[in-house]
Scaffold this motif. Structure first.
Motif, PDB file in Angstrom:
ATOM      1  N   ARG A   3      16.328  -1.551  -1.161  1.00  0.00           N
ATOM      2  CA  ARG A   3      15.601  -0.946  -0.041  1.00  0.00           C
ATOM      3  C   ARG A   3      15.156   0.441  -0.477  1.00  0.00           C
ATOM      4  NH1 ARG A   3      18.787  -1.459   4.805  1.00  0.00           N
ATOM      5  NH2 ARG A   3      20.335  -0.410   3.557  1.00  0.00           N
ATOM      6  N   ILE A   4      13.860   0.741  -0.255  1.00  0.00           N
ATOM      7  CA  ILE A   4      13.349   2.067  -0.596  1.00  0.00           C
ATOM      8  C   ILE A   4      12.931   2.798   0.683  1.00  0.00           C
ATOM      9  CG2 ILE A   4      12.612   1.461  -2.924  1.00  0.00           C
ATOM     10  CD1 ILE A   4       9.721   1.242  -1.805  1.00  0.00           C
ATOM     11  N   GLU A   5      12.950   4.113   0.600  1.00  0.00           N
ATOM     12  CA  GLU A   5      12.591   4.947   1.745  1.00  0.00           C
ATOM     13  C   GLU A   5      11.109   5.270   1.788  1.00  0.00           C
ATOM     14  OE1 GLU A   5      15.081   8.413   1.998  1.00  0.00           O
ATOM     15  OE2 GLU A   5      16.818   7.274   1.311  1.00  0.00           O
ATOM     16  N   GLY A   6      10.469   5.400   0.609  1.00  0.00           N
ATOM     17  CA  GLY A   6       9.064   5.785   0.581  1.00  0.00           C
ATOM     18  C   GLY A   6       8.591   6.048  -0.830  1.00  0.00           C
ATOM     19  N   PHE A   7       7.607   6.937  -0.944  1.00  0.00           N
ATOM     20  CA  PHE A   7       7.071   7.298  -2.248  1.00  0.00           C
ATOM     21  C   PHE A   7       6.879   8.802  -2.310  1.00  0.00           C
ATOM     22  CE2 PHE A   7       3.436   6.758   0.487  1.00  0.00           C
ATOM     23  CZ  PHE A   7       2.560   7.761   0.107  1.00  0.00           C
ATOM     24  N   ARG A   8       6.826   9.326  -3.532  1.00  0.00           N
ATOM     25  CA  ARG A   8       6.624  10.765  -3.738  1.00  0.00           C
ATOM     26  C   ARG A   8       5.180  11.034  -4.142  1.00  0.00           C
ATOM     27  NH1 ARG A   8      11.125  13.259  -3.104  1.00  0.00           N
ATOM     28  NH2 ARG A   8      13.083  12.227  -3.574  1.00  0.00           N
ATOM     29  N   GLU A  59      20.566  -3.044  -2.400  1.00  0.00           N
ATOM     30  CA  GLU A  59      20.805  -1.722  -2.964  1.00  0.00           C
ATOM     31  C   GLU A  59      19.911  -0.711  -2.259  1.00  0.00           C
ATOM     32  OE1 GLU A  59      23.183  -1.351  -5.220  1.00  0.00           O
ATOM     33  OE2 GLU A  59      23.535  -3.490  -5.453  1.00  0.00           O
ATOM     34  N   GLN A  60      20.074   0.577  -2.579  1.00  0.00           N
ATOM     35  CA  GLN A  60      19.320   1.652  -1.924  1.00  0.00           C
ATOM     36  C   GLN A  60      18.750   2.600  -2.970  1.00  0.00           C
ATOM     37  OE1 GLN A  60      18.784   2.191   1.423  1.00  0.00           O
ATOM     38  NE2 GLN A  60      17.580   3.980   0.921  1.00  0.00           N
ATOM     39  N   ALA A  61      17.492   3.002  -2.784  1.00  0.00           N
ATOM     40  CA  ALA A  61      16.857   4.013  -3.634  1.00  0.00           C
ATOM     41  C   ALA A  61      15.846   4.766  -2.776  1.00  0.00           C
ATOM     42  CB  ALA A  61      16.162   3.374  -4.827  1.00  0.00           C
ATOM     43  N   GLU A  62      15.567   6.009  -3.134  1.00  0.00           N
ATOM     44  CA  GLU A  62      14.565   6.765  -2.381  1.00  0.00           C
ATOM     45  C   GLU A  62      13.174   6.184  -2.578  1.00  0.00           C
ATOM     46  OE1 GLU A  62      14.864  10.965  -3.287  1.00  0.00           O
ATOM     47  OE2 GLU A  62      16.001  11.257  -1.442  1.00  0.00           O
ATOM     48  N   THR A  63      12.813   5.899  -3.831  1.00  0.00           N
ATOM     49  CA  THR A  63      11.473   5.382  -4.134  1.00  0.00           C
ATOM     50  C   THR A  63      11.582   4.224  -5.118  1.00  0.00           C
ATOM     51  OG1 THR A  63      11.020   6.726  -6.095  1.00  0.00           O
ATOM     52  CG2 THR A  63      10.554   7.736  -3.944  1.00  0.00           C
ATOM     53  N   GLU A  64      10.500   3.466  -5.231  1.00  0.00           N
ATOM     54  CA  GLU A  64      10.459   2.370  -6.205  1.00  0.00           C
ATOM     55  C   GLU A  64      10.634   2.902  -7.620  1.00  0.00           C
ATOM     56  OE1 GLU A  64       7.420  -1.171  -7.619  1.00  0.00           O
ATOM     57  OE2 GLU A  64       7.169  -0.298  -5.626  1.00  0.00           O
ATOM     58  N   MET A  65      10.114   4.093  -7.884  1.00  0.00           N
ATOM     59  CA  MET A  65      10.235   4.691  -9.218  1.00  0.00           C
ATOM     60  C   MET A  65      11.689   5.003  -9.577  1.00  0.00           C
ATOM     61  SD  MET A  65       7.188   4.604 -10.326  1.00  0.00           S
ATOM     62  CE  MET A  65       7.282   5.614 -11.776  1.00  0.00           C
ATOM     63  N   ASP A  66      12.566   5.113  -8.591  1.00  0.00           N
ATOM     64  CA  ASP A  66      13.978   5.400  -8.836  1.00  0.00           C
ATOM     65  C   ASP A  66      14.789   4.156  -9.192  1.00  0.00           C
ATOM     66  OD1 ASP A  66      13.553   8.103  -8.209  1.00  0.00           O
ATOM     67  OD2 ASP A  66      13.922   7.748  -6.079  1.00  0.00           O
ATOM     68  N   ILE A  67      14.181   2.976  -9.086  1.00  0.00           N
ATOM     69  CA  ILE A  67      14.872   1.727  -9.400  1.00  0.00           C
ATOM     70  C   ILE A  67      14.737   1.465 -10.892  1.00  0.00           C
ATOM     71  CG2 ILE A  67      15.008  -0.754  -8.956  1.00  0.00           C
ATOM     72  CD1 ILE A  67      13.466  -0.201  -6.321  1.00  0.00           C
ATOM     73  N   PRO A  68      15.858   1.262 -11.589  1.00  0.00           N
ATOM     74  CA  PRO A  68      15.755   0.962 -13.023  1.00  0.00           C
ATOM     75  C   PRO A  68      15.000  -0.343 -13.243  1.00  0.00           C
ATOM     76  CG  PRO A  68      18.037   1.377 -12.381  1.00  0.00           C
ATOM     77  CD  PRO A  68      17.230   1.311 -11.132  1.00  0.00           C
ATOM     78  N   LYS A  69      14.137  -0.371 -14.253  1.00  0.00           N
ATOM     79  CA  LYS A  69      13.423  -1.594 -14.608  1.00  0.00           C
ATOM     80  C   LYS A  69      14.410  -2.572 -15.237  1.00  0.00           C
ATOM     81  CE  LYS A  69       9.067  -0.595 -13.770  1.00  0.00           C
ATOM     82  NZ  LYS A  69       8.208  -1.326 -12.911  1.00  0.00           N
ATOM     83  N   THR A  70      14.217  -3.855 -14.930  1.00  0.00           N
ATOM     84  CA  THR A  70      15.057  -4.881 -15.539  1.00  0.00           C
ATOM     85  C   THR A  70      14.315  -5.479 -16.722  1.00  0.00           C
ATOM     86  OG1 THR A  70      14.175  -6.587 -14.084  1.00  0.00           O
ATOM     87  CG2 THR A  70      16.178  -5.467 -13.370  1.00  0.00           C
ATOM     88  N   ASN A  71      15.064  -5.974 -17.690  1.00  0.00           N
ATOM     89  CA  ASN A  71      14.467  -6.660 -18.829  1.00  0.00           C
ATOM     90  C   ASN A  71      14.327  -8.121 -18.461  1.00  0.00           C
ATOM     91  OD1 ASN A  71      14.491  -4.320 -20.366  1.00  0.00           O
ATOM     92  ND2 ASN A  71      16.562  -4.717 -21.104  1.00  0.00           N
ATOM     93  N   GLY A  72      13.118  -8.638 -18.490  1.00  0.00           N
ATOM     94  CA  GLY A  72      12.862 -10.017 -18.108  1.00  0.00           C
ATOM     95  C   GLY A  72      13.812 -10.993 -18.777  1.00  0.00           C
TER      96      GLY A  72
END
Length: 86
Positions: A3-8, A59-72
């Protein structure tokens, strides 16, 4: 599933645009914040549905950019009822 809160913006100010981001095992990413109106909270019906269908914690993060990328293909998730591990 996060879940994200928004964007910067460029100045770093957080703008509310709540959403749920799903990361798939093949590296793709989908965000409910990309569709609909700017909202300060996630639709509880959508949240409950995705939790039920995937069996994943939210899970929780402020923005999508704060979510670690997963390796396919390297997800440690045991899978879910949608057929693939996010």
């Amino acid at each position: 599933m996060t879940r994200i809160e928004g964007f910067r913006d460029r100045d770093g100010k957080l703008h509310p645009r709540a959403g749920i981001v799903l990361d798939f095992a093949d590296g793709r990413r989908w965000s409910s914040a990309d569709i609909g109106d700017f909202r300060k909270s996630v639709d509880p019906v959508l949240s409950a549905y995705l939790i039920e269908r995937t069996g994943l914690p939210l899970e929780q993060a402020e923005t999508e950019m704060d979510i670690p990328k997963t390796n396919g293909g390297t997800s440690k998730s045991p899978g879910n009822k949608l057929g693939k591990a996010p």
